[in-house]
Design a protein around this motif. Structure first.
Motif, PDB file in Angstrom:
ATOM      1  N   ARG A 382       0.795  -1.082  -0.093  1.00 22.87           N
ATOM      2  CA  ARG A 382      -0.030   0.016  -0.010  1.00 22.87           C
ATOM      3  C   ARG A 382       0.941   1.183   0.071  1.00 22.87           C
ATOM      4  N   LEU A 383       0.522   2.125  -0.759  1.00 20.16           N
ATOM      5  CA  LEU A 383       1.415   3.427  -0.958  1.00 20.16           C
ATOM      6  C   LEU A 383       0.698   4.425  -0.043  1.00 20.16           C
ATOM      7  N   ASP A 384       1.163   4.554   1.256  1.00 21.49           N
ATOM      8  CA  ASP A 384       0.354   5.173   2.426  1.00 21.49           C
ATOM      9  C   ASP A 384       0.527   6.774   2.036  1.00 21.49           C
ATOM     10  N   TRP A 385       1.499   7.375   1.780  1.00 18.92           N
ATOM     11  CA  TRP A 385       1.940   8.876   1.703  1.00 18.92           C
ATOM     12  C   TRP A 385       3.062   9.012   0.623  1.00 18.92           C
ATOM     13  N   VAL A 386       2.946  10.143   0.296  1.00 15.90           N
ATOM     14  CA  VAL A 386       4.209  10.659  -0.462  1.00 15.90           C
ATOM     15  C   VAL A 386       4.274  12.172  -0.163  1.00 15.90           C
ATOM     16  N   GLN A 387       5.576  12.769   0.270  1.00 11.48           N
ATOM     17  CA  GLN A 387       5.927  13.740   0.786  1.00 11.48           C
ATOM     18  C   GLN A 387       6.804  14.311  -0.461  1.00 11.48           C
ATOM     19  N   PRO A 388       6.387  15.444  -1.115  1.00 10.60           N
ATOM     20  CA  PRO A 388       7.106  16.141  -2.166  1.00 10.60           C
ATOM     21  C   PRO A 388       8.101  17.049  -1.447  1.00 10.60           C
ATOM     22  N   VAL A 389       9.419  17.182  -1.910  1.00 10.96           N
ATOM     23  CA  VAL A 389      10.311  18.178  -1.526  1.00 10.96           C
ATOM     24  C   VAL A 389      11.077  18.877  -2.626  1.00 10.96           C
ATOM     25  N   ASP A 390      11.194  20.284  -2.406  1.00 15.68           N
ATOM     26  CA  ASP A 390      11.724  20.920  -3.736  1.00 15.68           C
ATOM     27  C   ASP A 390      13.001  21.495  -3.309  1.00 15.68           C
ATOM     28  N   GLN A 391      14.054  20.870  -3.506  1.00 16.71           N
ATOM     29  CA  GLN A 391      15.358  21.270  -3.184  1.00 16.71           C
ATOM     30  C   GLN A 391      15.982  22.328  -4.165  1.00 16.71           C
ATOM     31  N   PHE A 392      15.366  22.081  -5.393  1.00 19.09           N
ATOM     32  CA  PHE A 392      15.943  22.617  -6.450  1.00 19.09           C
ATOM     33  C   PHE A 392      14.933  23.984  -7.186  1.00 19.09           C
ATOM     34  N   ARG A 393      14.925  24.863  -6.181  1.00 16.65           N
ATOM     35  CA  ARG A 393      13.961  26.056  -6.118  1.00 16.65           C
ATOM     36  C   ARG A 393      14.158  26.592  -7.458  1.00 16.65           C
ATOM     37  N   TRP A 394      12.935  27.128  -8.167  1.00 17.61           N
ATOM     38  CA  TRP A 394      13.008  27.762  -9.368  1.00 17.61           C
ATOM     39  C   TRP A 394      13.071  27.034 -10.520  1.00 17.61           C
ATOM     40  N   SER A 395      13.364  25.559 -10.446  1.00 15.05           N
ATOM     41  CA  SER A 395      13.804  24.640 -11.491  1.00 15.05           C
ATOM     42  C   SER A 395      12.498  23.804 -11.658  1.00 15.05           C
ATOM     43  N   SER A 396      12.739  22.980 -12.590  1.00 20.33           N
ATOM     44  CA  SER A 396      11.600  22.009 -12.973  1.00 20.33           C
ATOM     45  C   SER A 396      11.772  20.703 -12.184  1.00 20.33           C
ATOM     46  N   HIS A 397      12.895  20.542 -11.303  1.00 16.66           N
ATOM     47  CA  HIS A 397      13.109  19.405 -10.714  1.00 16.66           C
ATOM     48  C   HIS A 397      12.131  19.404  -9.260  1.00 16.66           C
ATOM     49  N   VAL A 398      11.867  17.851  -8.949  1.00 17.54           N
ATOM     50  CA  VAL A 398      11.132  18.001  -7.673  1.00 17.54           C
ATOM     51  C   VAL A 398      11.474  16.582  -7.219  1.00 17.54           C
ATOM     52  N   GLU A 399      11.624  16.184  -5.811  1.00 13.64           N
ATOM     53  CA  GLU A 399      11.905  15.149  -5.310  1.00 13.64           C
ATOM     54  C   GLU A 399      10.781  14.847  -4.718  1.00 13.64           C
ATOM     55  N   LEU A 400      11.054  13.574  -3.759  1.00 11.16           N
ATOM     56  CA  LEU A 400      10.049  13.010  -3.043  1.00 11.16           C
ATOM     57  C   LEU A 400      10.403  11.981  -2.007  1.00 11.16           C
ATOM     58  N   ALA A 401       9.788  11.807  -1.194  1.00  7.19           N
ATOM     59  CA  ALA A 401       9.747  10.477  -0.172  1.00  7.19           C
ATOM     60  C   ALA A 401       8.565   9.909   0.094  1.00  7.19           C
ATOM     61  N   ALA A 402       8.378   8.540   0.114  1.00  2.00           N
ATOM     62  CA  ALA A 402       6.943   8.086   0.278  1.00  2.00           C
ATOM     63  C   ALA A 402       7.223   6.618   1.277  1.00  2.00           C
ATOM     64  N   ARG A 403       6.057   6.345   1.691  1.00  2.00           N
ATOM     65  CA  ARG A 403       6.113   5.071   2.609  1.00  2.00           C
ATOM     66  C   ARG A 403       5.231   3.995   1.894  1.00  2.00           C
ATOM     67  N   PHE A 404       5.802   2.830   1.862  1.00  2.53           N
ATOM     68  CA  PHE A 404       4.992   1.649   1.422  1.00  2.53           C
ATOM     69  C   PHE A 404       4.976   0.706   2.677  1.00  2.53           C
ATOM     70  N   SER A 405       3.806   0.024   2.556  1.00  2.00           N
ATOM     71  CA  SER A 405       3.679  -0.999   3.860  1.00  2.00           C
ATOM     72  C   SER A 405       2.530  -2.177   3.320  1.00  2.00           C
ATOM     73  N   LEU A 406       2.896  -3.209   3.952  1.00  2.00           N
ATOM     74  CA  LEU A 406       2.058  -4.348   3.417  1.00  2.00           C
ATOM     75  C   LEU A 406       0.849  -4.430   4.333  1.00  2.00           C
TER      76      LEU A 406
END
Length: 406
Positions: A382-406
């Motif tokens: 199950r994809l419990d949640w996704v946390q987007p993180v923008d370290q590359f301000r003013w760019s097109s890049h975006v990162e994320l962290a997410a939790r999966f569980s059974l």
């Protein structure tokens, strides 16, 4: 030719619909009416007829000419919503939905690592970023992206260009902020010989560089370029991966710590120099796996010199060619996986078969993340949640962290 912008592409270009298909326009926003000259599928020399209410005056004096930032002309909340949509669209492309948390954006002047272009000129040296779609170099003394410590090190970079640069070629100077001062790695310079080594070492000492690497060879080490990773201090090898901002690293770490919870045995895949493994070792035993032996050595040394950490073991292994197999996750309670932009399809397949209770996934590419996430959800996660993180301000890049569980 007059057009109305309909949307932004995932790389930040504005898109309008023409008679023969989409037309791309740089630095425009949805809803804006623009006119310019159609050249192939691009509108050049575009002029705004009707501006968007989301348009703002760029905060950086170099924004119009510099190619380092793409989205300074848009309000922060617009950029945040657009990047959230990039993540949401990537998930939808794989038939996935998730609790998408509000994006966490690093502040201006917080980039602790950047690659600066340098050229030796008749009268001195030039440093900066390239103009959009051009080899032209734009000076950026008032850059609003870089940490002030990096800007303060520009005179040192100029000295390196003057010492080891040629007017026939361009240098790439990667500078990283460390606890001991600027850590600089240079490519494109003159070949090393005894005299040049001596001169470069003098520059490093006089300018307070912690370490100077020239064409992948360390030529000066005034002090180990330490990075804080939890309680541990680590000196990553020259050019090693490092999260772009301190805040971005902290945001991703908090998400990973939340995802793994109280797990006591953790495997960290694509562990780098210990961004997650070392802080997690404050509460759990960690097995860190990475394909780069130098990064594994740096992680191990940082762990051995730190106090109060639980056991950390390391393994140098190419996870693309030889992913960990399901039986190698025996008794592991949580996995952290942070692959490069290509994702980790092969490793994800074996991980899905291992049935580890919890997976904390970190990604710098929502598209490959969604592809790999689909493998896990098809295996019962199950994809419990996704946390987007923008370290590359003013760019097109975006990162994320997410939790999966059974």
């Amino acid at each position: 030719m007059k057009l109305t912008i309909e949307r932004l592409g995932h790389l930040g270009d504005a898109i309008a619909q023409g008679e023969n298909g989409p037309i791309f326009v740089a630095q425009m926003l949805p809803g804006e009416e623009v006119e310019g000259e159609l050249v192939g599928s691009r509108l050049e020399n575009a002029r705004i007829v009707t501006p968007s209410p989301d348009r703002v005056r760029p905060p950086c004096a170099h924004a119009r000419s510099c190619g380092g930032c793409m989205m300074q002309h848009a309000k922060d909340d617009f950029v945040a919503a657009w990047k959230m949509d990039v993540v949401r669209s990537a998930l939808a492309g794989q038939g996935l939905e998730a609790d998408l948390r509000p994006i966490l954006t690093s502040p201006p002047q917080s980039r602790r690592r950047a690659t600066i272009a340098g050229r030796r000129t008749k009268g001195g040296a030039m440093l900066g970023f390239h103009a959009r779609g051009s080899d032209a170099l734009v000076l950026v003394p008032q850059c609003q992206l870089l940490h002030p410590d990096l800007i303060a090190a520009f005179p040192a970079l100029e000295a390196l260009v003057m010492t080891g640069g040629s007017r026939k070629s361009e240098l790439a100077l990667t500078i990283t902020r460390s606890l001991a001062g600027p850590d600089v790695s240079v490519t494109g310079g003159k070949p090393l010989d005894g005299q040049l080594r001596l001169e470069l070492a003098r520059v490093a000492e006089a300018r307070g560089l912690s370490r100077l690497t020239w064409e992948h060879e360390v030529v000066a080490l005034r002090a180990a370029p330490m990075q804080a990773m939890g309680r541990a201090l680590v000196a990553p090898p020259p050019g090693a991966f490092l999260q772009a901002t301190d805040q971005g690293q902290a945001d991703l770490l908090r998400a990973v710590q939340e995802a793994v919870g109280d797990a006591k045995r953790i495997t960290d895949l694509f562990a780098g120099s210990g961004t997650f493994a070392l802080p997690l070792a404050e509460r759990a035993e960690v097995h860190a796996v990475e394909g780069d032996a130098a990064m594994m050595a740096a992680l191990d040394k940082g762990w051995r010199q730190a106090e109060g950490l639980k056991r950390v073991t390391t393994e140098t292994r190419d996870l693309f060619r030889r992913p960990l197999e399901p039986d190698e996750f025996k008794n592991v309670q949580a996995v952290v996986i942070d692959p490069p932009r290509a994702g980790a399809e092969a490793q994800t397949k074996t991980l899905a078969a291992a049935k580890v209770p919890v997976i904390a996934a970190v990604s710098c590419n929502p598209v490959t993340f969604a592809r790999d996430a689909r493998i896990l959800t098809a295996a019962g996660y199950r994809l419990d949640w996704v946390q987007p993180v923008d370290q590359f301000r003013w760019s097109s890049h975006v990162e994320l962290a997410a939790r999966f569980s059974l």
